[in-house]
Scaffold this motif. Structure first.
Motif, mmCIF file in Angstrom:
data_model
loop_
_atom_site.group_PDB
_atom_site.id
_atom_site.type_symbol
_atom_site.label_atom_id
_atom_site.label_comp_id
_atom_site.label_asym_id
_atom_site.label_seq_id
_atom_site.Cartn_x
_atom_site.Cartn_y
_atom_site.Cartn_z
ATOM 1 N N PRO A 109 0.801 -1.230 0.000
ATOM 2 C CA PRO A 109 0.000 0.000 0.000
ATOM 3 C C PRO A 109 0.829 1.273 0.000
ATOM 4 N N GLU A 110 2.035 1.207 0.542
ATOM 5 C CA GLU A 110 2.883 2.403 0.618
ATOM 6 C C GLU A 110 3.397 2.830 -0.752
ATOM 7 N N ARG A 111 3.266 1.967 -1.753
ATOM 8 C CA ARG A 111 3.798 2.270 -3.081
ATOM 9 C C ARG A 111 2.718 2.701 -4.070
ATOM 10 N N VAL A 112 1.476 2.775 -3.613
ATOM 11 C CA VAL A 112 0.357 3.070 -4.524
ATOM 12 C C VAL A 112 -0.382 4.316 -4.054
ATOM 13 N N GLY A 113 -0.346 5.367 -4.881
ATOM 14 C CA GLY A 113 -1.031 6.606 -4.545
ATOM 15 C C GLY A 113 -2.485 6.636 -4.942
ATOM 16 N N GLY A 114 -2.902 5.701 -5.784
ATOM 17 C CA GLY A 114 -4.289 5.634 -6.218
ATOM 18 C C GLY A 114 -4.439 4.543 -7.260
ATOM 19 N N LEU A 115 -5.671 4.104 -7.464
ATOM 20 C CA LEU A 115 -5.984 3.063 -8.445
ATOM 21 C C LEU A 115 -7.025 3.591 -9.424
ATOM 22 N N PHE A 116 -6.684 3.550 -10.704
ATOM 23 C CA PHE A 116 -7.619 3.913 -11.770
ATOM 24 C C PHE A 116 -7.871 2.635 -12.558
ATOM 25 N N LEU A 117 -9.057 2.047 -12.384
ATOM 26 C CA LEU A 117 -9.335 0.689 -12.825
ATOM 27 C C LEU A 117 -10.404 0.670 -13.912
ATOM 28 N N LEU A 118 -10.092 0.018 -15.019
ATOM 29 C CA LEU A 118 -10.993 -0.069 -16.163
ATOM 30 C C LEU A 118 -11.439 -1.515 -16.344
ATOM 31 N N ALA A 119 -12.757 -1.736 -16.449
ATOM 32 C CA ALA A 119 -13.289 -3.092 -16.612
ATOM 33 C C ALA A 119 -12.591 -4.059 -15.669
ATOM 34 N N PRO A 120 -12.622 -3.778 -14.360
ATOM 35 C CA PRO A 120 -11.714 -4.467 -13.434
ATOM 36 C C PRO A 120 -12.085 -5.913 -13.159
ATOM 37 N N ASP A 121 -11.049 -6.722 -13.060
ATOM 38 C CA ASP A 121 -11.144 -8.083 -12.549
ATOM 39 C C ASP A 121 -10.689 -8.046 -11.094
ATOM 40 N N ILE A 122 -11.230 -8.931 -10.272
ATOM 41 C CA ILE A 122 -10.861 -9.019 -8.857
ATOM 42 C C ILE A 122 -10.492 -10.459 -8.564
ATOM 43 N N SER A 123 -9.280 -10.690 -8.102
ATOM 44 C CA SER A 123 -8.861 -12.057 -7.810
ATOM 45 C C SER A 123 -9.727 -12.656 -6.697
ATOM 46 N N GLY A 124 -10.194 -13.894 -6.932
ATOM 47 C CA GLY A 124 -10.993 -14.596 -5.935
ATOM 48 C C GLY A 124 -12.470 -14.263 -5.952
ATOM 49 N N PHE A 125 -12.896 -13.368 -6.833
ATOM 50 C CA PHE A 125 -14.312 -12.979 -6.879
ATOM 51 C C PHE A 125 -15.108 -14.054 -7.605
ATOM 52 N N ASP A 126 -16.252 -14.417 -7.049
ATOM 53 C CA ASP A 126 -17.136 -15.415 -7.659
ATOM 54 C C ASP A 126 -17.957 -14.721 -8.754
ATOM 55 N N THR A 127 -17.480 -14.797 -9.984
ATOM 56 C CA THR A 127 -18.036 -14.005 -11.073
ATOM 57 C C THR A 127 -19.271 -14.661 -11.674
ATOM 58 N N PRO A 128 -20.402 -13.965 -11.700
ATOM 59 C CA PRO A 128 -21.600 -14.540 -12.321
ATOM 60 C C PRO A 128 -21.499 -14.541 -13.848
ATOM 61 N N VAL A 129 -22.125 -15.524 -14.461
ATOM 62 C CA VAL A 129 -22.224 -15.617 -15.920
ATOM 63 C C VAL A 129 -23.682 -15.912 -16.263
ATOM 64 N N THR A 130 -24.266 -15.138 -17.164
ATOM 65 C CA THR A 130 -25.663 -15.337 -17.527
ATOM 66 C C THR A 130 -25.785 -16.447 -18.577
ATOM 67 N N ASP A 131 -27.009 -16.930 -18.752
ATOM 68 C CA ASP A 131 -27.263 -17.957 -19.765
ATOM 69 C C ASP A 131 -26.939 -17.446 -21.161
ATOM 70 N N ASP A 132 -27.160 -16.160 -21.407
ATOM 71 C CA ASP A 132 -26.858 -15.595 -22.725
ATOM 72 C C ASP A 132 -25.355 -15.529 -22.981
ATOM 73 N N GLU A 133 -24.573 -15.343 -21.931
ATOM 74 C CA GLU A 133 -23.117 -15.233 -22.081
ATOM 75 C C GLU A 133 -22.421 -16.595 -22.121
ATOM 76 N N ARG A 134 -23.060 -17.614 -21.539
ATOM 77 C CA ARG A 134 -22.405 -18.909 -21.370
ATOM 78 C C ARG A 134 -21.866 -19.507 -22.664
ATOM 79 N N PRO A 135 -22.600 -19.460 -23.790
ATOM 80 C CA PRO A 135 -22.050 -20.069 -25.016
ATOM 81 C C PRO A 135 -20.721 -19.459 -25.451
ATOM 82 N N LEU A 136 -20.545 -18.144 -25.298
ATOM 83 C CA LEU A 136 -19.283 -17.519 -25.681
ATOM 84 C C LEU A 136 -18.147 -17.938 -24.751
ATOM 85 N N PHE A 137 -18.419 -17.986 -23.456
ATOM 86 C CA PHE A 137 -17.391 -18.442 -22.520
ATOM 87 C C PHE A 137 -17.023 -19.906 -22.782
#
Length: 275
Positions: A109-137
């Motif tokens: 934390p001492e090395r980061v003055g701020g976070l500017f995050l675009l379309a962010p991924d989060i490690s360990g997050f239980d990411t939902p996927v919809t039925d419409d998205e499932r075929p592409l994944f």
């Protein structure tokens, strides 16, 4: 724009920098469907007031690595800061790059003055996927298992550039081709990759992020990405969320003017980066 090679254990990182070293510093971490080239227009646009550094992560773009041992993305990011003499900086990350930026901020934390995050991924997050998205994944997973690179790229471009809810319109043709070209260079060195050091997941620890956090997410991105953006807004003490209309996952390439405006405004509101 200046380029340098940063030697790291078992490999090297290629980095570009722009702007004046005395200006507020920002280190830019690319997404998983791109490499450092995705940041070049933004770096040129901001070089009047930001010292920006973008680098190719291990196994991406022009960086190199061996197959011996294991490597740490977080240690590599620290090496980039060290190479430019930055005690701290704002971290700008998109998707996979946002995940690395979050994990690094929690570890250092001492090395980061701020976070500017675009379309962010989060490690360990239980990411939902919809039925419409499932075929592409599923199609992406099948192409990856078969290592059918061109098919894999086509499915990823369809999901992440156009978005699951939009048709592949001609207006995005240049962005689709740019992502495909960067992905080909990435996949050329990703068939066999070394092990990487695992870190403690960020999900459940976001409240520990004490620095300012600005999050941008496209309203045509996947449900999972939008859920993670909302979680950052909810959990981080100093977070704010901007929803970008008519945008999917590749925000920096699809809406460069929006990203530039939001980043410039946010940096000015903070009054610097804590370099």
């Amino acid at each position: 724009m200046e380029t340098r090679t940063i030697t790291v254990p078992g490999g090297s990182l290629q980095a570009d920098n722009s702007g004046t070293p005395g200006n507020p510093a920002a280190v830019l971490v690319h997404s998983g469907i791109a490499h450092a080239q995705m940041w070049s227009p933004l770096m040129r646009a901001l070089d009047d007031e930001v010292f920006a550094v973008a680098y190719d992560c291990r196994c991406f773009g022009r960086s190199t690595t061996t197959l011996d041992g294991e490597f740490s993305d977080l240690a590599d990011l620290g090496s980039v800061l060290d190479a430019y003499g930055l005690e701290s900086a704002v971290l700008v990350g998109e998707s996979r790059g946002a995940r690395l930026a979050i994990d690094f901020a929690l570890a250092h934390p001492e090395r980061v003055g701020g976070l500017f995050l675009l379309a962010p991924d989060i490690s360990g997050f239980d990411t939902p996927v919809t039925d419409d998205e499932r075929p592409l994944f599923d199609a992406i997973e099948a192409a990856e298992d078969a290592w059918s690179v061109e098919e894999l790229i086509a499915h990823e471009v369809r999901l992440f550039v156009d978005g699951p809810s939009r048709e592949p319109e001609p207006v995005r043709a240049a962005v689709r081709e740019a992502v495909a070209e960067m992905s080909r260079l990435n996949y050329a060195q990703q068939r066999d990759t070394p092990d990487f050091v695992k870190t403690e997941p960020a999900a459940g620890r976001l409240a520990e992020l004490g620095c300012p956090v600005r999050v941008l997410v496209g309203d045509a991105d996947t449900v999972g990405m939008r859920a993670m953006a909302q979680e950052l807004e909810r959990a981080c003490p100093q977070a704010s969320l901007v929803r970008v209309p008519d945008a999917a996952h590749a925000l920096t390439l699809e809406h460069p003017e929006t990203v530039e405006r939001e980043l410039r405004s946010w940096l000015r509101d903070m009054g610097g980066t804590g370099e």
